[in-house]
Motif scaffolding. Sequence first.
Motif, PDB file in Angstrom:
ATOM      1  N   ALA A 202       0.826  -1.210   0.000  1.00 38.82           N
ATOM      2  CA  ALA A 202       0.000   0.000   0.000  1.00 38.82           C
ATOM      3  C   ALA A 202       0.859   1.258   0.000  1.00 38.82           C
ATOM      4  CB  ALA A 202      -0.930  -0.005   1.210  1.00 38.82           C
ATOM      5  N   GLU A 203       2.024   1.196   0.634  1.00 37.80           N
ATOM      6  CA  GLU A 203       2.912   2.360   0.654  1.00 37.80           C
ATOM      7  C   GLU A 203       3.563   2.577  -0.708  1.00 37.80           C
ATOM      8  OE1 GLU A 203       4.498   2.537   5.191  1.00 37.80           O
ATOM      9  OE2 GLU A 203       4.903   0.685   4.086  1.00 37.80           O
ATOM     10  N   LEU A 204       3.902   1.494  -1.390  1.00 39.55           N
ATOM     11  CA  LEU A 204       4.439   1.635  -2.742  1.00 39.55           C
ATOM     12  C   LEU A 204       3.382   2.226  -3.669  1.00 39.55           C
ATOM     13  CD1 LEU A 204       6.406  -1.732  -3.154  1.00 39.55           C
ATOM     14  CD2 LEU A 204       7.218   0.463  -2.266  1.00 39.55           C
ATOM     15  N   GLN A 205       2.146   1.759  -3.527  1.00 40.94           N
ATOM     16  CA  GLN A 205       1.070   2.291  -4.357  1.00 40.94           C
ATOM     17  C   GLN A 205       0.808   3.759  -4.038  1.00 40.94           C
ATOM     18  OE1 GLN A 205      -0.579   0.546  -6.971  1.00 40.94           O
ATOM     19  NE2 GLN A 205      -1.047   2.713  -7.371  1.00 40.94           N
ATOM     20  N   ALA A 206       0.909   4.132  -2.765  1.00 42.78           N
ATOM     21  CA  ALA A 206       0.717   5.535  -2.383  1.00 42.78           C
ATOM     22  C   ALA A 206       1.776   6.426  -3.025  1.00 42.78           C
ATOM     23  CB  ALA A 206       0.748   5.673  -0.861  1.00 42.78           C
ATOM     24  N   ALA A 248       5.637  -9.146   0.845  1.00 47.39           N
ATOM     25  CA  ALA A 248       4.462  -8.729   0.080  1.00 47.39           C
ATOM     26  C   ALA A 248       4.806  -7.587  -0.871  1.00 47.39           C
ATOM     27  CB  ALA A 248       3.336  -8.325   1.025  1.00 47.39           C
ATOM     28  N   ALA A 249       5.615  -6.630  -0.397  1.00 47.65           N
ATOM     29  CA  ALA A 249       6.018  -5.511  -1.255  1.00 47.65           C
ATOM     30  C   ALA A 249       6.956  -5.980  -2.360  1.00 47.65           C
ATOM     31  CB  ALA A 249       6.675  -4.420  -0.423  1.00 47.65           C
ATOM     32  N   ALA A 250       7.808  -6.959  -2.052  1.00 42.86           N
ATOM     33  CA  ALA A 250       8.675  -7.515  -3.092  1.00 42.86           C
ATOM     34  C   ALA A 250       7.835  -8.140  -4.199  1.00 42.86           C
ATOM     35  CB  ALA A 250       9.626  -8.545  -2.490  1.00 42.86           C
ATOM     36  N   ARG A 251       6.798  -8.869  -3.802  1.00 43.44           N
ATOM     37  CA  ARG A 251       5.924  -9.463  -4.814  1.00 43.44           C
ATOM     38  C   ARG A 251       5.207  -8.385  -5.615  1.00 43.44           C
ATOM     39  NH1 ARG A 251       1.149 -14.092  -4.390  1.00 43.44           N
ATOM     40  NH2 ARG A 251       0.668 -14.003  -6.611  1.00 43.44           N
ATOM     41  N   PHE A 252       4.805  -7.300  -4.969  1.00 43.68           N
ATOM     42  CA  PHE A 252       4.172  -6.175  -5.665  1.00 43.68           C
ATOM     43  C   PHE A 252       5.036  -5.729  -6.841  1.00 43.68           C
ATOM     44  CE2 PHE A 252       3.568  -1.625  -6.295  1.00 43.68           C
ATOM     45  CZ  PHE A 252       2.186  -1.457  -6.251  1.00 43.68           C
ATOM     46  N   LEU A 253       6.349  -5.690  -6.632  1.00 42.33           N
ATOM     47  CA  LEU A 253       7.265  -5.238  -7.682  1.00 42.33           C
ATOM     48  C   LEU A 253       7.524  -6.316  -8.729  1.00 42.33           C
ATOM     49  CD1 LEU A 253       9.810  -3.245  -5.474  1.00 42.33           C
ATOM     50  CD2 LEU A 253       7.946  -2.331  -6.875  1.00 42.33           C
ATOM     51  N   THR A 254       7.749  -7.551  -8.298  1.00 40.23           N
ATOM     52  CA  THR A 254       8.024  -8.599  -9.289  1.00 40.23           C
ATOM     53  C   THR A 254       6.789  -8.914 -10.126  1.00 40.23           C
ATOM     54  OG1 THR A 254       7.609 -10.345  -7.645  1.00 40.23           O
ATOM     55  CG2 THR A 254       9.897  -9.632  -7.957  1.00 40.23           C
ATOM     56  N   ASP A 255       5.602  -8.765  -9.555  1.00 37.70           N
ATOM     57  CA  ASP A 255       4.375  -8.961 -10.334  1.00 37.70           C
ATOM     58  C   ASP A 255       4.286  -7.965 -11.488  1.00 37.70           C
ATOM     59  OD1 ASP A 255       3.496 -11.076  -8.828  1.00 37.70           O
ATOM     60  OD2 ASP A 255       1.916  -9.975  -7.777  1.00 37.70           O
ATOM     61  N   ARG A 256       4.944  -6.817 -11.329  1.00 36.26           N
ATOM     62  CA  ARG A 256       4.917  -5.777 -12.353  1.00 36.26           C
ATOM     63  C   ARG A 256       6.114  -5.872 -13.295  1.00 36.26           C
ATOM     64  NH1 ARG A 256       1.878  -4.969  -8.383  1.00 36.26           N
ATOM     65  NH2 ARG A 256       0.029  -3.629  -8.462  1.00 36.26           N
ATOM     66  N   LYS A 257       6.870  -6.955 -13.182  1.00 37.11           N
ATOM     67  CA  LYS A 257       7.934  -7.303 -14.126  1.00 37.11           C
ATOM     68  C   LYS A 257       9.039  -6.251 -14.204  1.00 37.11           C
ATOM     69  CE  LYS A 257       5.742 -11.048 -15.521  1.00 37.11           C
ATOM     70  NZ  LYS A 257       6.243 -12.417 -15.227  1.00 37.11           N
ATOM     71  N   VAL A 258       9.460  -5.741 -13.051  1.00 37.96           N
ATOM     72  CA  VAL A 258      10.572  -4.796 -13.049  1.00 37.96           C
ATOM     73  C   VAL A 258      11.863  -5.524 -13.408  1.00 37.96           C
ATOM     74  CG1 VAL A 258       9.431  -3.345 -11.335  1.00 37.96           C
ATOM     75  CG2 VAL A 258      11.061  -5.091 -10.585  1.00 37.96           C
ATOM     76  N   ALA A 259      12.875  -4.762 -13.790  1.00 32.82           N
ATOM     77  CA  ALA A 259      14.178  -5.348 -14.120  1.00 32.82           C
ATOM     78  C   ALA A 259      15.150  -5.272 -12.954  1.00 32.82           C
ATOM     79  CB  ALA A 259      14.777  -4.638 -15.334  1.00 32.82           C
ATOM     80  N   LEU A 260      15.015  -4.224 -12.152  1.00 33.47           N
ATOM     81  CA  LEU A 260      16.035  -3.910 -11.158  1.00 33.47           C
ATOM     82  C   LEU A 260      15.385  -3.108 -10.038  1.00 33.47           C
ATOM     83  CD1 LEU A 260      19.178  -3.819 -10.594  1.00 33.47           C
ATOM     84  CD2 LEU A 260      19.243  -1.791 -12.037  1.00 33.47           C
TER      85      LEU A 260
END
Length: 334
Positions: A202-206, A248-260
């Motif tokens: 939620a903080e990443l989304q904010a 959970a926040a790590a998954r938030f990022l990997t779900d969005r297919k980041v590179a780094l």
Amino acid sequence: MMRNQTSSTSQTIRFTLIAFGLGVGLTTLVIGGADDATPIGTKWWPSEFGPADERGAANRITPKKVLEARDLIQDGKIYQLGRLYEHGMPIPGKRHFSLTIPGLPTGLPTGNNQMVSNDELVSGEIGQVGTQFDGLGHVGCRVNGEDIFYNGFKLSEFGNPYGLEKLGVENVGVFLTRGILLDVAAIRKADRLPNGYVIKPAELQACLDTADLEIRTGDMVLLRTGHGKLWMEDNDTYGEGEPGLGLAAARFLTDRKVALIGADTWAIEAVPHESDELSYPVHQWNLTRHGVYHLENLDLEELAADKVYEFAFMFSPLRLRGATGSPGNPIAVR
């Protein structure tokens, strides 16, 4: 990543219950008994990029991403994100860094023009001190007595004390892509998040909502926690823990297919961890399972002060054959 912690449990059922308790909601995890069960869930190989792939999420840096980054450059201002490599910088455990100039001058006068020269001698874990890039040979998982890394590569088959024969940073290539800054400290109205603070989705989304941005495939995501303000000011506090991602926040990022993923901390993830049963679980989630790289010990203060949340990001790991990581000076350009 800076230091060792207590080894994680080897029982899949315990990891699964812990992960669900942390709100990760990992549908891939199993509760024991399955042939493909591991201490971090089901087997994570072969990679989406193929069973022989050694580049992981670097494959997402396509010509389209390069052109997307180019179009973000507006006024040409360059932000250096790397720290100085110097005596006295925070160093994990028994690692070391030393630079000396032998001889002064190293090369004595030659020729009628009496040319003299200096060279430097550098020693240390050069890929894992200071601003550091974590390659895919850096972190793995022991599964039934076998140490397995990204894409199922077994250390018993590619390990070599003179350089890894698979997953070395020479395989990575160059990162030239869209970068975004998620200033978690700012949205929490904090000068610095405390050690052990767990960043949540939620903080990443904010952060994204505040900057009116979205994460796209192949992006570089930078996380600012304010922890970097301690660098060379209070090295003890800097090194004894840090705020950072939870699973959970790590998954938030990997779900969005980041590179780094990069941060102004030494391990990207919260230390102490969410559970004392686990040791650097975000490293395993990002690097081992998903092939998503880390850039640690970054200086993000100028970028944050200028409120630059979207930019062209550039970084080229040194082509060190068989290395687990690389030093360097990544840059953002706006």
